[in-house]
Design a protein around this motif. Structure first.
Motif, PDB file in Angstrom:
ATOM      1  N   ARG A 388       0.833  -1.214   0.000  1.00 29.87           N
ATOM      2  CA  ARG A 388       0.000   0.000   0.000  1.00 29.87           C
ATOM      3  C   ARG A 388       0.865   1.261   0.000  1.00 29.87           C
ATOM      4  N   VAL A 389       1.859   1.279   0.881  1.00 30.59           N
ATOM      5  CA  VAL A 389       2.739   2.453   0.967  1.00 30.59           C
ATOM      6  C   VAL A 389       3.466   2.689  -0.356  1.00 30.59           C
ATOM      7  N   SER A 390       3.992   1.622  -0.944  1.00 33.17           N
ATOM      8  CA  SER A 390       4.751   1.750  -2.205  1.00 33.17           C
ATOM      9  C   SER A 390       3.856   2.266  -3.319  1.00 33.17           C
ATOM     10  N   SER A 396       2.037   9.329  -5.967  1.00 35.50           N
ATOM     11  CA  SER A 396       2.228  10.742  -5.590  1.00 35.50           C
ATOM     12  C   SER A 396       3.594  11.277  -5.989  1.00 35.50           C
ATOM     13  N   GLY A 397       4.481  10.423  -6.441  1.00 31.82           N
ATOM     14  CA  GLY A 397       5.823  10.855  -6.826  1.00 31.82           C
ATOM     15  C   GLY A 397       6.754  11.007  -5.638  1.00 31.82           C
ATOM     16  N   GLY A 398       6.275  10.721  -4.441  1.00 37.29           N
ATOM     17  CA  GLY A 398       7.098  10.811  -3.239  1.00 37.29           C
ATOM     18  C   GLY A 398       6.271  11.326  -2.064  1.00 37.29           C
ATOM     19  N   MET A 399       6.593  10.873  -0.869  1.00 38.03           N
ATOM     20  CA  MET A 399       5.854  11.270   0.317  1.00 38.03           C
ATOM     21  C   MET A 399       6.805  11.351   1.504  1.00 38.03           C
ATOM     22  N   THR A 400       6.466  12.250   2.439  1.00 38.37           N
ATOM     23  CA  THR A 400       7.245  12.291   3.667  1.00 38.37           C
ATOM     24  C   THR A 400       6.817  11.139   4.568  1.00 38.37           C
ATOM     25  N   TRP A 428      10.852  -1.288  -4.233  1.00 38.73           N
ATOM     26  CA  TRP A 428       9.621  -0.543  -4.508  1.00 38.73           C
ATOM     27  C   TRP A 428       9.751   0.920  -4.104  1.00 38.73           C
ATOM     28  N   ILE A 429      10.544   1.222  -3.096  1.00 33.65           N
ATOM     29  CA  ILE A 429      10.724   2.599  -2.641  1.00 33.65           C
ATOM     30  C   ILE A 429      12.205   2.878  -2.474  1.00 33.65           C
ATOM     31  N   ASP A 430      12.507   4.185  -2.388  1.00 37.67           N
ATOM     32  CA  ASP A 430      13.896   4.619  -2.196  1.00 37.67           C
ATOM     33  C   ASP A 430      13.898   5.715  -1.133  1.00 37.67           C
ATOM     34  N   PRO A 431      14.084   5.322   0.127  1.00 43.33           N
ATOM     35  CA  PRO A 431      14.065   6.337   1.198  1.00 43.33           C
ATOM     36  C   PRO A 431      15.224   7.320   1.024  1.00 43.33           C
ATOM     37  N   SER A 432      14.944   8.567   1.168  1.00 47.50           N
ATOM     38  CA  SER A 432      16.000   9.591   1.129  1.00 47.50           C
ATOM     39  C   SER A 432      16.032  10.268   2.492  1.00 47.50           C
ATOM     40  N   ALA A 433      16.808  11.314   2.600  1.00 47.42           N
ATOM     41  CA  ALA A 433      16.980  11.979   3.890  1.00 47.42           C
ATOM     42  C   ALA A 433      15.682  12.570   4.394  1.00 47.42           C
ATOM     43  N   ASP A 434      14.868  13.136   3.522  1.00 47.27           N
ATOM     44  CA  ASP A 434      13.666  13.818   3.984  1.00 47.27           C
ATOM     45  C   ASP A 434      12.398  13.349   3.303  1.00 47.27           C
ATOM     46  N   ILE A 436      10.324   9.814   1.065  1.00 43.63           N
ATOM     47  CA  ILE A 436      10.316   8.451   0.544  1.00 43.63           C
ATOM     48  C   ILE A 436       9.935   8.571  -0.927  1.00 43.63           C
ATOM     49  N   LEU A 437      10.862   8.163  -1.805  1.00 42.02           N
ATOM     50  CA  LEU A 437      10.677   8.298  -3.247  1.00 42.02           C
ATOM     51  C   LEU A 437      10.328   6.970  -3.858  1.00 42.02           C
ATOM     52  N   PRO A 438       9.743   6.978  -5.068  1.00 44.22           N
ATOM     53  CA  PRO A 438       9.454   5.729  -5.781  1.00 44.22           C
ATOM     54  C   PRO A 438      10.729   4.984  -6.076  1.00 44.22           C
ATOM     55  N   GLY A 439      10.682   3.642  -6.026  1.00 42.66           N
ATOM     56  CA  GLY A 439      11.851   2.827  -6.325  1.00 42.66           C
ATOM     57  C   GLY A 439      11.886   2.449  -7.773  1.00 42.66           C
TER      58      GLY A 439
END
Length: 444
Positions: A388-390, A396-400, A428-434, A436-439
């Motif tokens: 669901r999160v992914s 959305s193109g990315g979420m905090t 599925w995702i690519d966490p960044s510093a600030d 969560i981006l799509p993987g």
């Protein structure tokens, strides 16, 4: 009419033989045996229980200075212990009433009868008493009189309607005393305690006492006794069932008592002897044991000595001190029946342990299955939340992280950390510093 006749025939069919009871031919063999059965059935009680009580009573009344010498090992004491096995209320007390009537106490016998069982010290104390002695004097009969404690009798019969107390005592803090005393007394060796204080000294020497013992057990209370098999305690008992399936519909008349002048005379002029065939059989069997050619089953280790004791008591019931081949064969019937009662109890215990072990195993498996289901359920929740999160992140193109947490139902927030780890591992995702981006891939 024919149907009625057939029904009557069915009713009158002989009852099936119960292998845990002394067979009918045993009681039919001798008048004394028939009289024991008759007395028991007259009061609606087990013939086997009455016979067991007679054996124990006879052994208690035997003169201690008449051991049985078979030429094998040491001369044998007649001390005999019987265990009555059956449910509560099944008539164990008839092991007192019938023997007490059929085998009256000789008028000059100094015996303590049907004493309760307590401790090993108490067993030895049954033979003790106080006597007055005169010390010193000036040769004209004068001296100082004092009271001392010493052995004052040589015969005792112990009785316990329910053996549960004995079991608790044996395996309690004082258990070593009662267990050791029982085992020693059965062989006729010295029992008692020697302490520094005379009041606590009780020494009953070998060859100075005779003992009989009757203990009633319910099956569940008897089982712990077999935990002491390594020490040899259950092997010292003859086992009898209290359930008599041969009871007649109509009670017989009460019989007259047995006449045992040989016992009343304390066997003063008699020496216990054995037929040559018995002596030979015992010698051959004993030699095989000593040389290691045969190793008896643990619970059968005292078979020869038990047969010696039983055959002597059967002979005394016939007013004889010479043990014949017929006495020996009847003693074997008693032994074999005792073994069947005992083994049925042991088998039932094994069956119960197997059932308990099976139940414990089932409970363990059930717990493991429940735990597995719980883990599987948790894993499914993690995968579901990760998907669901992914999906939301890709849409959305990315979420905090805060937005992701807020987007979830409260029941799913507890597994969010595991879900993010799983989604990242799947690409599925690519966490960044600030954020969560799509993987590189998305859930299918």
């Amino acid at each position: 009419m024919n149907n009625d006749a057939n029904w009557a025939d069915d009713v009158n069919e002989p009852k099936p033989v119960n292998p845990r009871l002394l067979p009918a031919e045993f009681f039919e063999e001798r008048e004394a045996h028939r009289r024991i059965r008759q007395a028991a059935h007259a009061i609606n009680r087990s013939a086997d229980v009455a016979f067991a009580g007679v054996l124990a009573r006879l052994s208690a009344l035997m003169p201690p200075d008449r051991p049985a010498d078979t030429g094998v090992g040491s001369p044998a004491s007649m001390n005999t212990f019987v265990a009555l096995l059956g449910p509560s209320g099944s008539g164990k007390s008839s092991s007192k009433r019938v023997p007490r009537f059929l085998v009256p106490t000789p008028h000059d016998a100094n015996i303590m009868e049907y004493l309760p069982l307590g401790t090993g010290e108490g067993i030895a104390e049954a033979y003790m008493g106080e006597v007055e002695i005169t010390e010193g004097g000036d040769g004209r009969g004068k001296g100082r009189t004092k009271t001392v404690r010493e052995q004052v009798r040589g015969n005792a019969l112990f009785y316990a309607d329910e053996g549960e107390r004995l079991i608790k005592t044996m395996f309690g803090r004082s258990g070593t005393t009662i267990g050791e005393t029982l085992r020693t007394a059965w062989t006729g060796d010295t029992i008692g305690q020697f302490n520094g204080q005379k009041i606590n000294t009780r020494v009953i020497e070998e060859g100075t006492y005779s003992m009989g013992m009757i203990i009633g057990f319910q099956p569940e209370t008897a089982l712990p006794l077999f935990d002491d098999a390594a020490a040899g305690t259950p092997q010292r008992f003859l086992w009898f069932s209290t359930l008599d399936t041969t009871l007649p519909n109509e009670p017989p008349e009460w019989p007259p008592p047995l006449q045992l002048p040989l016992l009343a005379d304390k066997l003063r002029n008699a020496q216990i002897t054995f037929a040559d065939t018995i002596r030979k059989e015992l010698r051959v069997e004993d030699r095989a044991r000593v040389t290691g050619e045969t190793i008896p089953a643990p619970l059968d280790s005292h078979r020869p000595l038990t047969l010696v004791k039983t055959s002597v008591l059967l002979a005394v019931l016939e007013n004889r001190a010479n043990v014949t081949a017929a006495d020996w064969e009847l003693a074997k019937i008693v032994w074999d029946t005792s073994c069947r009662v005992r083994d049925a109890l042991v088998e039932e215990a094994a069956r119960q342990r197997s059932q308990e072990e099976e139940q414990r195993t089932k409970q363990h498996v059930d717990r493991a299955v429940r735990a597995h289901k719980a883990v599987t359920s948790t894993e499914r929740n993690v995968v579901r939340v990760a998907r669901r999160v992914s999906t939301r992140v890709h849409e959305s193109g990315g979420m905090t992280l805060g937005a992701v947490r807020k987007d979830l139902a409260s029941r799913d927030r507890g597994c969010l950390t595991d879900a993010l780890d799983f989604a990242e591992a799947q690409g599925w995702i690519d966490p960044s510093a600030d954020k969560i981006l799509p993987g590189s891939s998305r859930p299918s």
